[in-house]
Design a protein around this motif. Structure first.
Motif, PDB file in Angstrom:
ATOM      1  N   TYR A  39      -0.354 -17.774 147.406  1.00  0.00           N
ATOM      2  CA  TYR A  39      -1.533 -17.005 147.795  1.00  0.00           C
ATOM      3  C   TYR A  39      -2.712 -17.865 147.344  1.00  0.00           C
ATOM      4  O   TYR A  39      -3.116 -17.808 146.183  1.00  0.00           O
ATOM      5  CB  TYR A  39      -1.546 -15.639 147.106  1.00  0.00           C
ATOM      6  CG  TYR A  39      -0.582 -14.653 147.711  1.00  0.00           C
ATOM      7  CD1 TYR A  39      -1.049 -13.612 148.506  1.00  0.00           C
ATOM      8  CD2 TYR A  39       0.787 -14.777 147.504  1.00  0.00           C
ATOM      9  CE1 TYR A  39      -0.163 -12.699 149.068  1.00  0.00           C
ATOM     10  CE2 TYR A  39       1.676 -13.871 148.064  1.00  0.00           C
ATOM     11  CZ  TYR A  39       1.195 -12.842 148.845  1.00  0.00           C
ATOM     12  OH  TYR A  39       2.072 -11.946 149.410  1.00  0.00           O
ATOM     13  N   LEU A  60      -0.115 -19.178 158.069  1.00  0.00           N
ATOM     14  CA  LEU A  60      -0.805 -18.309 157.124  1.00  0.00           C
ATOM     15  C   LEU A  60      -0.559 -16.879 157.569  1.00  0.00           C
ATOM     16  O   LEU A  60      -0.701 -16.557 158.752  1.00  0.00           O
ATOM     17  CB  LEU A  60      -2.308 -18.578 157.141  1.00  0.00           C
ATOM     18  CG  LEU A  60      -2.815 -19.696 156.253  1.00  0.00           C
ATOM     19  CD1 LEU A  60      -4.255 -20.032 156.590  1.00  0.00           C
ATOM     20  CD2 LEU A  60      -2.685 -19.323 154.781  1.00  0.00           C
ATOM     21  N   LYS A  62      -1.003 -12.567 156.232  1.00  0.00           N
ATOM     22  CA  LYS A  62      -1.823 -11.745 155.352  1.00  0.00           C
ATOM     23  C   LYS A  62      -1.108 -10.437 155.059  1.00  0.00           C
ATOM     24  O   LYS A  62      -0.515  -9.824 155.943  1.00  0.00           O
ATOM     25  CB  LYS A  62      -3.185 -11.467 156.013  1.00  0.00           C
ATOM     26  CG  LYS A  62      -4.197 -10.879 155.072  1.00  0.00           C
ATOM     27  CD  LYS A  62      -5.570 -10.804 155.712  1.00  0.00           C
ATOM     28  CE  LYS A  62      -6.597 -10.367 154.699  1.00  0.00           C
ATOM     29  NZ  LYS A  62      -7.936 -10.263 155.288  1.00  0.00           N
ATOM     30  N   TRP A  67      -4.149 -13.636 151.866  1.00  0.00           N
ATOM     31  CA  TRP A  67      -3.493 -14.664 152.675  1.00  0.00           C
ATOM     32  C   TRP A  67      -2.417 -15.365 151.861  1.00  0.00           C
ATOM     33  O   TRP A  67      -2.587 -15.600 150.669  1.00  0.00           O
ATOM     34  CB  TRP A  67      -4.506 -15.703 153.151  1.00  0.00           C
ATOM     35  CG  TRP A  67      -5.487 -15.159 154.131  1.00  0.00           C
ATOM     36  CD1 TRP A  67      -6.768 -14.751 153.881  1.00  0.00           C
ATOM     37  CD2 TRP A  67      -5.272 -14.941 155.528  1.00  0.00           C
ATOM     38  NE1 TRP A  67      -7.360 -14.289 155.029  1.00  0.00           N
ATOM     39  CE2 TRP A  67      -6.457 -14.402 156.063  1.00  0.00           C
ATOM     40  CE3 TRP A  67      -4.197 -15.149 156.379  1.00  0.00           C
ATOM     41  CZ2 TRP A  67      -6.591 -14.072 157.400  1.00  0.00           C
ATOM     42  CZ3 TRP A  67      -4.330 -14.821 157.714  1.00  0.00           C
ATOM     43  CH2 TRP A  67      -5.514 -14.286 158.212  1.00  0.00           C
TER      44      TRP A  67
END
Length: 152
Positions: A39, A60, A62, A67
């Motif tokens: 992260y 990436l 989330k 993220w």
């Protein structure tokens, strides 16, 4: 192969740097590797986004904590027609060797080997391979408790 070494910082989760993970997503069946989920902090997030602009395929994602991205290091790979065995990533705690599991939420600096490679369409792209993890604030690893009532 011209490689550049880049460091990203952030919190870690689901780190498998001492033990090998096995998945079924390799092009030739099972693939064994070490991995870390980072992260990233804000500056590191920008570095990762720049690498993605150069063709990095690591996605990436989330969740409720922000993220995150996963980086791997294979146990072996065929490069230029030759089989290459890789050593485990270097694992340290504030620069000293670390030989214990890393708990979720640990802070770390992750070193990546970023290298260019050709794409099937004739272009170029970049890839990032996990090299080392230097933990700066270790959260003790806690094995998940089994639920004895339900048997799992």
């Amino acid at each position: 192969m011209n490689a550049e070494y880049i460091k990203v910082k952030g919190k870690l989760r689901w780190t498998k740097a001492l033990q090998v993970a096995e998945t079924w997503d390799g092009p030739n069946g099972p693939e064994s590797h070490w991995n870390v989920t980072v992260y990233p902090d804000s500056p590191s997030l920008e570095i990762i986004r720049e690498l993605q602009g150069d063709g990095l395929k690591n996605k990436l994602k989330k969740d409720e904590d922000g993220w995150f991205v996963k980086f791997k290091r294979p146990t072996k790979r065929t490069i230029g027609g030759k089989k290459v065995d890789f050593e485990a990533p270097e694992l340290t705690l504030n620069g000293e060797p670390l030989k214990e599991f890393i708990g979720n939420g640990s802070d770390a600096e992750v070193t990546l080997e970023v290298y260019k490679h050709r794409t099937p369409g004739g272009g170029n792209s970049v890839a990032a391979r996990l090299v080392s993890v230097n933990v700066t604030s270790l959260v003790p690893y806690e094995k998940q408790e089994q639920n004895s009532e339900e048997g799992f």
